[in-house]
Design a protein around this motif. Structure first.
Motif, PDB file in Angstrom:
ATOM      1  N   TRP A  77       0.836  -1.201   0.000  1.00 53.91           N
ATOM      2  CA  TRP A  77       0.000   0.000   0.000  1.00 53.91           C
ATOM      3  C   TRP A  77       0.875   1.257   0.000  1.00 53.91           C
ATOM      4  O   TRP A  77       0.612   2.194  -0.758  1.00 53.91           O
ATOM      5  CB  TRP A  77      -0.934   0.021   1.220  1.00 53.91           C
ATOM      6  CG  TRP A  77      -1.645   1.322   1.336  1.00 53.91           C
ATOM      7  CD1 TRP A  77      -2.805   1.687   0.716  1.00 53.91           C
ATOM      8  CD2 TRP A  77      -1.225   2.469   2.096  1.00 53.91           C
ATOM      9  NE1 TRP A  77      -3.131   2.984   1.033  1.00 53.91           N
ATOM     10  CE2 TRP A  77      -2.177   3.489   1.887  1.00 53.91           C
ATOM     11  CE3 TRP A  77      -0.145   2.735   2.931  1.00 53.91           C
ATOM     12  CZ2 TRP A  77      -2.069   4.749   2.475  1.00 53.91           C
ATOM     13  CZ3 TRP A  77      -0.037   3.980   3.525  1.00 53.91           C
ATOM     14  CH2 TRP A  77      -0.993   4.970   3.291  1.00 53.91           C
ATOM     15  N   ILE A 107       2.541   1.942  -3.495  1.00 57.18           N
ATOM     16  CA  ILE A 107       1.627   2.413  -4.538  1.00 57.18           C
ATOM     17  C   ILE A 107       0.969   3.728  -4.131  1.00 57.18           C
ATOM     18  O   ILE A 107       0.600   4.530  -4.987  1.00 57.18           O
ATOM     19  CB  ILE A 107       0.607   1.311  -4.919  1.00 57.18           C
ATOM     20  CG1 ILE A 107      -0.007   1.586  -6.287  1.00 57.18           C
ATOM     21  CG2 ILE A 107      -0.430   1.122  -3.856  1.00 57.18           C
ATOM     22  CD1 ILE A 107       0.968   1.540  -7.435  1.00 57.18           C
ATOM     23  N   GLN A 108       0.845   4.006  -2.844  1.00 61.34           N
ATOM     24  CA  GLN A 108       0.357   5.299  -2.378  1.00 61.34           C
ATOM     25  C   GLN A 108       1.318   6.397  -2.820  1.00 61.34           C
ATOM     26  O   GLN A 108       0.892   7.453  -3.289  1.00 61.34           O
ATOM     27  CB  GLN A 108       0.190   5.309  -0.857  1.00 61.34           C
ATOM     28  CG  GLN A 108      -0.144   6.653  -0.248  1.00 61.34           C
ATOM     29  CD  GLN A 108      -1.515   7.183  -0.636  1.00 61.34           C
ATOM     30  OE1 GLN A 108      -2.372   6.469  -1.137  1.00 61.34           O
ATOM     31  NE2 GLN A 108      -1.729   8.460  -0.411  1.00 61.34           N
ATOM     32  N   ARG A 149      -3.757   1.014  -5.446  1.00 65.34           N
ATOM     33  CA  ARG A 149      -3.747   1.505  -4.059  1.00 65.34           C
ATOM     34  C   ARG A 149      -5.056   1.126  -3.362  1.00 65.34           C
ATOM     35  O   ARG A 149      -5.054   0.636  -2.232  1.00 65.34           O
ATOM     36  CB  ARG A 149      -3.569   3.015  -4.024  1.00 65.34           C
ATOM     37  CG  ARG A 149      -3.557   3.550  -2.598  1.00 65.34           C
ATOM     38  CD  ARG A 149      -3.903   4.999  -2.504  1.00 65.34           C
ATOM     39  NE  ARG A 149      -5.186   5.283  -3.120  1.00 65.34           N
ATOM     40  CZ  ARG A 149      -5.497   6.457  -3.672  1.00 65.34           C
ATOM     41  NH1 ARG A 149      -4.630   7.438  -3.677  1.00 65.34           N
ATOM     42  NH2 ARG A 149      -6.677   6.645  -4.202  1.00 65.34           N
TER      43      ARG A 149
END
Length: 90
Positions: free
Chosen positions: A10, A13-14, A30
């Motif tokens: 997470w 990709i955030q 995300r």
């Protein structure tokens, strides 16, 4: 998927989604990891809390308790760096 792995995925990709505002694939990915974290691991209030020279601190709540997980900044930012360095994605 283990909690630590889902948090790291997470986070990576955030960082991509924040840097590439028009990247719908990053947003969708995300959201996929966010769904895993909220549904499978019952996490709430997930956010990047602090960034320093070497670490990124991720804050979340689990079963009513506040938690902070630290990740090496260089590793967390590697996906974004790899995407930016590949002309196919720019």
């Amino acid at each position: 998927m283990r909690l630590d792995d889902a948090l790291f995925n997470w986070l990576q990709i955030q960082l991509v989604a924040e840097a590439r505002l028009d990247d719908q694939a990053a947003v969708d990915t995300r959201d996929f990891f966010l769904q895993i974290l909220t549904e499978d691991h019952l996490i709430s209030s997930l956010r990047i809390d602090q960034v320093d020279n070497t670490m990124i601190h991720v804050y979340y709540e689990l079963e009513g308790s506040s938690k902070i997980q630290k990740f090496q900044r260089e590793l967390a930012e590697r996906l974004l760096s790899d995407i930016n360095e590949n002309p196919k994605y720019n």
